[in-house]
Design a protein around this motif. Structure first.
Motif, short mmCIF file in Angstrom:
data_model
loop_
_atom_site.label_atom_id
_atom_site.label_comp_id
_atom_site.label_asym_id
_atom_site.label_seq_id
_atom_site.Cartn_x
_atom_site.Cartn_y
_atom_site.Cartn_z
N PHE A 186 0.85 -1.18 0.00
CA PHE A 186 0.00 0.00 0.00
C PHE A 186 0.89 1.24 0.00
O PHE A 186 1.85 1.32 0.75
N VAL A 187 0.54 2.18 -0.86
CA VAL A 187 1.20 3.49 -0.89
C VAL A 187 0.15 4.53 -0.56
O VAL A 187 -0.89 4.60 -1.21
N GLY A 188 0.41 5.33 0.46
CA GLY A 188 -0.49 6.45 0.78
C GLY A 188 0.19 7.75 0.40
O GLY A 188 1.39 7.93 0.65
N LYS A 189 -0.56 8.63 -0.25
CA LYS A 189 0.01 9.89 -0.73
C LYS A 189 -0.76 11.08 -0.17
O LYS A 189 -1.92 10.94 0.22
N VAL A 190 -0.13 12.23 -0.18
CA VAL A 190 -0.83 13.47 0.14
C VAL A 190 -1.81 13.74 -0.99
O VAL A 190 -1.41 13.78 -2.15
N ARG A 191 -3.09 13.90 -0.66
CA ARG A 191 -4.08 14.12 -1.70
C ARG A 191 -3.87 15.46 -2.39
O ARG A 191 -3.56 16.45 -1.75
N ALA A 192 -4.09 15.45 -3.72
CA ALA A 192 -3.83 16.64 -4.52
C ALA A 192 -5.09 17.48 -4.68
O ALA A 192 -5.20 18.26 -5.61
N ASP A 193 -6.05 17.35 -3.77
CA ASP A 193 -7.28 18.13 -3.93
C ASP A 193 -7.59 18.89 -2.65
O ASP A 193 -6.73 19.05 -1.79
N ASP A 194 -8.80 19.39 -2.51
CA ASP A 194 -9.28 19.97 -1.27
C ASP A 194 -8.52 21.23 -0.85
O ASP A 194 -8.58 21.63 0.32
N GLY A 195 -7.78 21.85 -1.76
CA GLY A 195 -7.09 23.09 -1.41
C GLY A 195 -5.98 22.93 -0.40
O GLY A 195 -5.57 23.90 0.24
N VAL A 196 -5.47 21.71 -0.25
CA VAL A 196 -4.36 21.49 0.69
C VAL A 196 -3.04 21.88 0.00
O VAL A 196 -2.72 21.38 -1.07
N LYS A 197 -2.31 22.80 0.62
CA LYS A 197 -1.04 23.26 0.05
C LYS A 197 0.13 22.40 0.54
O LYS A 197 1.12 22.24 -0.16
N ALA A 198 0.03 21.93 1.78
CA ALA A 198 1.11 21.13 2.35
C ALA A 198 0.56 20.35 3.53
O ALA A 198 -0.47 20.69 4.11
N LEU A 199 1.26 19.27 3.85
CA LEU A 199 0.89 18.44 4.98
C LEU A 199 2.12 18.30 5.87
O LEU A 199 3.23 18.11 5.36
N GLU A 200 1.92 18.43 7.18
CA GLU A 200 3.04 18.21 8.09
C GLU A 200 2.71 17.06 9.03
O GLU A 200 1.65 17.03 9.65
N LEU A 201 3.63 16.12 9.11
CA LEU A 201 3.49 15.02 10.08
C LEU A 201 4.57 15.20 11.13
O LEU A 201 5.76 15.22 10.82
N SER A 202 4.13 15.34 12.39
CA SER A 202 5.12 15.38 13.46
C SER A 202 5.07 14.07 14.23
O SER A 202 4.10 13.32 14.16
N HIS A 203 6.16 13.77 14.92
CA HIS A 203 6.27 12.51 15.65
C HIS A 203 7.01 12.78 16.96
O HIS A 203 7.49 13.91 17.18
N TYR A 204 7.07 11.80 17.82
CA TYR A 204 7.84 11.95 19.06
C TYR A 204 8.87 10.83 19.10
O TYR A 204 8.55 9.66 19.32
N GLU A 205 10.08 11.25 18.82
CA GLU A 205 11.20 10.32 18.63
C GLU A 205 11.22 9.12 19.59
O GLU A 205 11.32 7.98 19.14
N PRO A 206 11.11 9.33 20.91
CA PRO A 206 11.26 8.17 21.81
C PRO A 206 10.12 7.15 21.71
O PRO A 206 10.24 6.04 22.23
N LEU A 207 9.01 7.51 21.05
CA LEU A 207 7.89 6.57 20.97
C LEU A 207 7.59 6.09 19.55
O LEU A 207 7.15 4.96 19.37
N THR A 208 7.77 6.95 18.56
CA THR A 208 7.22 6.66 17.23
C THR A 208 7.89 5.45 16.57
O THR A 208 7.20 4.50 16.17
N LEU A 209 9.21 5.46 16.45
CA LEU A 209 9.88 4.33 15.79
C LEU A 209 9.78 3.04 16.60
O LEU A 209 9.44 1.99 16.05
#
Lengths: 163, 79, 163, 79
Positions: free
Chosen positions: A49-72
């Motif tokens: 499965f490949v998930g992509k940032v959708r190219a519609d809905d007026g979204v200019k950019a997407l930011e994903l933040s994470h918390y190093e000690p937990l995420t990986l």
């Protein structure tokens, strides 16, 4: 970043190639899948499965933040749980963090197995958990600024299917 | 003598990405160090607390010492 | 070979890119997926499956035969049925025929959709139908010669899930 | 004045990949033109019959004319 895990599954030792990454920069799903496939020559099937940032809905950019000690560590635990539940030759789980443009790939999951159903179900399971049970926070930039995104109710329903 | 407090997701909009608070730090001290709207947001029981990378099952049991890191984690969204 | 189908789905006209091929020679799943992804920029997710000739069990070669007047039309009907059942931006379905070596890709299915579940279910549905409800006959060459392969009972069970 | 009869899958091992039979050809004529073991194999009701690329719902209703193609299709396996 490629490791082999040994897990006990129904009293048999199983070994699966795992490739779990948090990526700060863009990646090519096609190349990632090509290299992964070479590492699992025994697998009869690979579901991805490949998930992509959708190219519609007026979204200019997407930011994903994470918390190093937990995420990986959380992604690695998810991989072990998946390997314990389905009979897999390999599992790849790549997730972007940072700011992404529309159409950029966010996530790539690939499960290689001897049998088709194991591959499909494992990939589906991993995606449902990454989507609403992993340590990521998502916001979108629109014309009027940044907006935090909450998981959709459908994502929780998807997760609940796995019991 | 301080504890690093990290705010994730929308909590970062209310309290900044990171704050230093005086050690030792317990739950009451953490709340007292926050602006009003962040304190209200953290009232949501779905906000989890991690102490040096370990999630606390009871966040009100927090006992952080000098040099520790505490993180406040609102409900996630990913994929 | 890339076509756009118009189908009626719950009283709405839907349009999906389809790429349905019977291939006489080898192909690269990674490159196929990369090009397909470029044709469906609106899709938030792409679920894919690659099936390969297994490199174990003493199989030296696999031969897939087909019947020209039925096999490709059958795949095109399957594509239309799939597009009518899930909301898709695109559907790719490539199937090898002829003699293949171990590790060679046999089948590539890729479903692109706005929502993850549509993509996963459509790819899964197509694979179940290609596996036991499409006009292919399979035989394996082992040390002692060629052997015809019947579908496994599990394949019929998989197919029955879709009602 | 002939009909092409195509044999798929394991039927090709019993009857060859293709045979020419005299037109017109019906189901009884088709059976009569086959070797014994192929006739037995075709007794399996799961073996389908296509006439000029169209599957017959009742294979015993076959009526093929000069230049037609008939195909005998045993149960499939793919993927």
């Amino acid at each position: 970043m490629v490791m082999r895990w040994r897990c006990f599954r129904q009293s048999a030792v199983v070994e699966a190639v795992t490739d779990i990454r948090l990526l700060e920069t863009g990646f090519s799903p096609g190349r990632g899948l090509g290299k992964f496939a070479q590492q699992v020559p025994e697998a009869g099937g690979i579901a991805s499965f490949v998930g992509k940032v959708r190219a519609d809905d007026g979204v200019k950019a997407l930011e994903l933040s994470h918390y190093e000690p937990l995420t990986l560590p959380g992604m690695q635990q998810l991989a072990q749980q998946t390997i314990g539940r389905w009979q897999l030759d390999g599992l790849l789980m790549w997730h972007r963090v940072g700011i992404m443009r529309p159409n950029a790939p966010i996530v790539l999951v690939s499960a290689a197995a001897r049998h088709r159903r194991d591959a499909f179900e494992a990939a589906d399971f991993v995606m449902d958990h990454l989507k609403s049970d992993a340590w990521f926070w998502k916001r979108e930039r629109r014309d009027d600024g940044w907006h935090w995104i909450d998981p959709r109710a459908a994502d929780h329903d998807d997760l609940a299917r796995w019991g | 003598m301080s504890v690093t407090v990290v705010f994730l997701g929308r909590l970062a909009d209310l309290a900044g990405a990171e704050q230093m608070m005086e050690a030792p730090l317990d739950w009451a001290g953490l709340l007292a160090g926050l602006p009003e709207d962040a304190r209200v947001a953290i009232g949501d029981a779905r906000v989890k607390l991690a102490h040096n990378g370990n999630l606390l099952s009871d966040r009100e049991a927090l006992q952080a010492q000098n040099g520790d890191e505490v993180a406040l984690l609102p409900p996630v969204s990913g994929g």
